[in-house]
Design a protein around this motif. Structure first.
Motif, PDB file in Angstrom:
ATOM      1  N   LEU B 130     151.446  -0.490  46.338  1.00 27.37           N
ATOM      2  CA  LEU B 130     151.522   0.071  44.991  1.00 27.37           C
ATOM      3  C   LEU B 130     150.947   1.490  44.951  1.00 27.37           C
ATOM      4  CD1 LEU B 130     150.611  -2.902  42.653  1.00 27.37           C
ATOM      5  CD2 LEU B 130     152.614  -1.413  42.463  1.00 27.37           C
ATOM      6  N   GLU B 131     149.818   1.668  45.636  1.00 25.96           N
ATOM      7  CA  GLU B 131     149.175   2.974  45.588  1.00 25.96           C
ATOM      8  C   GLU B 131     150.092   4.042  46.187  1.00 25.96           C
ATOM      9  OE1 GLU B 131     145.132   2.288  46.495  1.00 25.96           O
ATOM     10  OE2 GLU B 131     144.540   4.362  46.160  1.00 25.96           O
ATOM     11  N   GLY B 132     150.801   3.688  47.251  1.00 28.09           N
ATOM     12  CA  GLY B 132     151.767   4.616  47.833  1.00 28.09           C
ATOM     13  C   GLY B 132     152.848   5.006  46.845  1.00 28.09           C
ATOM     14  N   LYS B 133     153.377   4.012  46.158  1.00 34.91           N
ATOM     15  CA  LYS B 133     154.427   4.281  45.164  1.00 34.91           C
ATOM     16  C   LYS B 133     153.903   5.170  44.042  1.00 34.91           C
ATOM     17  CE  LYS B 133     157.907   2.100  46.836  1.00 34.91           C
ATOM     18  NZ  LYS B 133     159.160   2.792  47.143  1.00 34.91           N
ATOM     19  N   PHE B 134     152.714   4.823  43.533  1.00 39.36           N
ATOM     20  CA  PHE B 134     152.162   5.616  42.431  1.00 39.36           C
ATOM     21  C   PHE B 134     151.913   7.051  42.856  1.00 39.36           C
ATOM     22  CE2 PHE B 134     151.187   1.640  40.101  1.00 39.36           C
ATOM     23  CZ  PHE B 134     151.606   2.035  38.841  1.00 39.36           C
ATOM     24  N   GLN B 135     151.491   7.256  44.090  1.00 38.26           N
ATOM     25  CA  GLN B 135     151.260   8.618  44.562  1.00 38.26           C
ATOM     26  C   GLN B 135     152.562   9.423  44.566  1.00 38.26           C
ATOM     27  OE1 GLN B 135     147.985   9.705  45.021  1.00 38.26           O
ATOM     28  NE2 GLN B 135     149.175  11.579  44.727  1.00 38.26           N
ATOM     29  N   GLU B 136     153.628   8.779  45.028  1.00 35.81           N
ATOM     30  CA  GLU B 136     154.948   9.437  44.974  1.00 35.81           C
ATOM     31  C   GLU B 136     155.305   9.836  43.546  1.00 35.81           C
ATOM     32  OE1 GLU B 136     158.287   7.314  46.687  1.00 35.81           O
ATOM     33  OE2 GLU B 136     157.015   6.408  48.241  1.00 35.81           O
ATOM     34  N   TRP B 137     155.093   8.922  42.630  1.00 33.63           N
ATOM     35  CA  TRP B 137     155.496   9.171  41.240  1.00 33.63           C
ATOM     36  C   TRP B 137     154.635  10.260  40.598  1.00 33.63           C
ATOM     37  CZ3 TRP B 137     155.446   3.186  40.708  1.00 33.63           C
ATOM     38  CH2 TRP B 137     156.648   2.675  41.192  1.00 33.63           C
ATOM     39  N   ILE B 138     153.364  10.264  40.959  1.00 26.34           N
ATOM     40  CA  ILE B 138     152.499  11.323  40.435  1.00 26.34           C
ATOM     41  C   ILE B 138     152.939  12.679  40.983  1.00 26.34           C
ATOM     42  CG2 ILE B 138     150.160  12.286  40.538  1.00 26.34           C
ATOM     43  CD1 ILE B 138     149.108   9.390  40.450  1.00 26.34           C
ATOM     44  N   ASN B 139     153.214  12.722  42.276  1.00 28.69           N
ATOM     45  CA  ASN B 139     153.665  13.971  42.895  1.00 28.69           C
ATOM     46  C   ASN B 139     154.961  14.467  42.255  1.00 28.69           C
ATOM     47  OD1 ASN B 139     151.477  13.771  44.591  1.00 28.69           O
ATOM     48  ND2 ASN B 139     152.668  12.954  46.330  1.00 28.69           N
ATOM     49  N   ALA B 140     155.825  13.524  41.926  1.00 26.48           N
ATOM     50  CA  ALA B 140     157.107  13.904  41.315  1.00 26.48           C
ATOM     51  C   ALA B 140     156.975  14.101  39.807  1.00 26.48           C
ATOM     52  CB  ALA B 140     158.156  12.838  41.626  1.00 26.48           C
ATOM     53  N   LYS B 141     155.757  14.037  39.300  1.00 27.87           N
ATOM     54  CA  LYS B 141     155.473  14.202  37.867  1.00 27.87           C
ATOM     55  C   LYS B 141     156.231  13.206  36.981  1.00 27.87           C
ATOM     56  CE  LYS B 141     153.800  18.899  38.287  1.00 27.87           C
ATOM     57  NZ  LYS B 141     152.508  18.467  38.853  1.00 27.87           N
ATOM     58  N   LEU B 142     156.445  12.035  37.512  1.00 29.61           N
ATOM     59  CA  LEU B 142     157.126  10.998  36.727  1.00 29.61           C
ATOM     60  C   LEU B 142     156.139  10.190  35.900  1.00 29.61           C
ATOM     61  CD1 LEU B 142     159.673   9.843  39.446  1.00 29.61           C
ATOM     62  CD2 LEU B 142     160.179  11.108  37.342  1.00 29.61           C
ATOM     63  N   ILE B 143     154.901  10.178  36.314  1.00 26.38           N
ATOM     64  CA  ILE B 143     153.837   9.611  35.484  1.00 26.38           C
ATOM     65  C   ILE B 143     152.664  10.576  35.498  1.00 26.38           C
ATOM     66  CG2 ILE B 143     154.539   7.227  35.976  1.00 26.38           C
ATOM     67  CD1 ILE B 143     151.968   7.025  37.691  1.00 26.38           C
ATOM     68  N   ILE B 144     151.722  10.385  34.554  1.00 27.30           N
ATOM     69  CA  ILE B 144     150.600  11.308  34.465  1.00 27.30           C
ATOM     70  C   ILE B 144     149.520  10.931  35.468  1.00 27.30           C
ATOM     71  CG2 ILE B 144     150.961  11.809  32.039  1.00 27.30           C
ATOM     72  CD1 ILE B 144     148.467   9.975  31.515  1.00 27.30           C
ATOM     73  N   GLY B 145     148.586  11.850  35.697  1.00 22.74           N
ATOM     74  CA  GLY B 145     147.436  11.516  36.514  1.00 22.74           C
ATOM     75  C   GLY B 145     147.321  12.402  37.722  1.00 22.74           C
ATOM     76  N   ASP B 146     146.123  12.406  38.312  1.00 21.21           N
ATOM     77  CA  ASP B 146     145.941  13.169  39.541  1.00 21.21           C
ATOM     78  C   ASP B 146     145.669  12.256  40.728  1.00 21.21           C
ATOM     79  OD1 ASP B 146     143.567  12.390  38.474  1.00 21.21           O
ATOM     80  OD2 ASP B 146     142.830  14.424  38.114  1.00 21.21           O
ATOM     81  N   ALA B 147     145.113  11.055  40.450  1.00 20.77           N
ATOM     82  CA  ALA B 147     144.870  10.111  41.543  1.00 20.77           C
ATOM     83  C   ALA B 147     145.636   8.817  41.274  1.00 20.77           C
ATOM     84  CB  ALA B 147     143.376   9.821  41.669  1.00 20.77           C
ATOM     85  N   ALA B 148     146.078   8.187  42.349  1.00 24.43           N
ATOM     86  CA  ALA B 148     146.917   6.990  42.200  1.00 24.43           C
ATOM     87  C   ALA B 148     146.099   5.749  41.881  1.00 24.43           C
ATOM     88  CB  ALA B 148     147.727   6.759  43.480  1.00 24.43           C
ATOM     89  N   ILE B 149     144.784   5.856  42.062  1.00 24.64           N
ATOM     90  CA  ILE B 149     143.970   4.645  41.973  1.00 24.64           C
ATOM     91  C   ILE B 149     143.959   4.057  40.564  1.00 24.64           C
ATOM     92  CG2 ILE B 149     141.861   6.028  41.674  1.00 24.64           C
ATOM     93  CD1 ILE B 149     141.959   2.784  43.646  1.00 24.64           C
ATOM     94  N   THR B 150     143.849   4.934  39.539  1.00 24.08           N
ATOM     95  CA  THR B 150     143.768   4.425  38.173  1.00 24.08           C
ATOM     96  C   THR B 150     145.039   3.684  37.732  1.00 24.08           C
ATOM     97  OG1 THR B 150     142.098   6.042  37.509  1.00 24.08           O
ATOM     98  CG2 THR B 150     143.420   5.074  35.761  1.00 24.08           C
TER      99      THR B 150
END
Lengths: 193, 193
Positions: B130-150
């Motif tokens: 999950l953390e890998g996926k969230f990091q991708e999405w954050i990088n692509a600005k598809l969701i907000i945030g700077d770290a995937a952990i939250t």
DNA sequence: GTCTATATGGGGATAGAC
DNA sequence: GTCTATCCCCATATAGAC
């Protein structure tokens, strides 16, 4: 009072080993009795179990009622986060909440119907308390009142996730991290922005 | 294969009655055997239990791995909501997930350590995915945030709340309502607005 | 109310015939 | 691999002495 001591010991073993895994001789031993003496205080294992169950339910419900009757109604953020802290404290301070959770999740098969009734009862009462509070907050425009968002259920989901982490119970740091994450996202999700 | 039939029956009774409440004679009867014949396939009750446990873990993990390796990475909303649906389907379609949850929440005391290791193992693997996926999405600005952990922990909390509702399991309507509420607030909490 | 004694039943597990 | 027979242990529960 001997019957209270017996219930305390029963609570402990029912929580650790479940209904089937807890034995009357173990419980009696903890109190310094022979297992046969339990029958002078309780009709049998089911009777003892159900009295422990009702005590635990009572304690859970009264904690919630008391908390929300004394909480500052002008500050939903503090009130809700404080409730999560209360749940964590209750869980860690005595065993009744853990017992209650175990039995509501996985009741002994032959008492399933009785327990389900108790669970439904407490759930509806706690949901009603929360729903009343949320309605006040929406009216006061302290949280958003979008019809698509049902904040009571969303908050109860956060409570559930805290309970799951408490049941796992092997990692205080992980509990804090998950609570922080769930709370941050929840609060952003129901606040005006 | 007889040992598979035995494991199927064991899964059923361990799930309903827990480790202590399930008996080898009941399990054997389901398969049309005497309880003594189980010892030709398994070393004993613990051996049977641990094999059922590892099968269930394997199934849970491989479902998650497979889901996220085939999901559309450009659409986090669909990917995450679809995972919640997958969990619901898995839970309702066979008993392995329910068994797994019961034993990770309330393991038999003498196997607590072994089970805890398995639980930690699967949890870390699923969190990493999950953390890998969230990091991708954050990088692509598809969701907000700077770290995937939250967002990862927040989403895992939504998963937990769904599992709690599934374990209660007595009310399909309530499951839908809580899922909708938790999901709406979660998604609002992690999206750009 | 607590004890000893006992009834009854079921549990997991092993030995050995087939 | 499955069976019968058996062992041992512990469970819940009851009866009756003190």
């Amino acid at each position: 009072m001997k019957s209270i001591e017996i219930k305390d010991a029963a609570l402990k073993y029912f929580t650790i080993h479940g209904y089937e895994g807890a034995s009357l001789s173990q419980i009696a031993k903890d109190v310094g009795l022979k297992k046969q003496s339990i029958y002078a205080h309780f009709k049998g294992k089911d009777d003892l179990f159900l009295q422990v169950l009702r005590d635990a339910k009572e304690m859970d419900l009264s904690s919630t009622v008391q908390y929300f009757s004394s909480v500052d109604s002008k500050n939903p953020e503090k009130a809700l986060y404080g409730y999560l802290q209360l749940v964590i404290d209750l869980f860690q301070k005595d065993e009744q909440l853990k017992f209650w959770l175990r039995m509501s999740f996985f009741p002994p098969a032959h008492l399933e119907k009785v327990i389900e009734r108790e669970v439904t009862d407490i759930e509806e009462k706690e949901r009603a308390i929360l729903e009343g509070k949320f309605q006040e907050w929406i009216n006061a425009k302290l949280i958003i009142g979008d019809a698509a968002i049902t904040p009571t259920f969303a908050f109860l989901s956060v409570v559930d996730s805290v309970l799951v982490e408490l049941v796992y119970g092997n990692d205080e740091e992980k509990l804090k991290a998950k609570l922080a994450a769930a709370w941050t996202v929840f609060w952003r999700g129901i606040s005006h922005q």
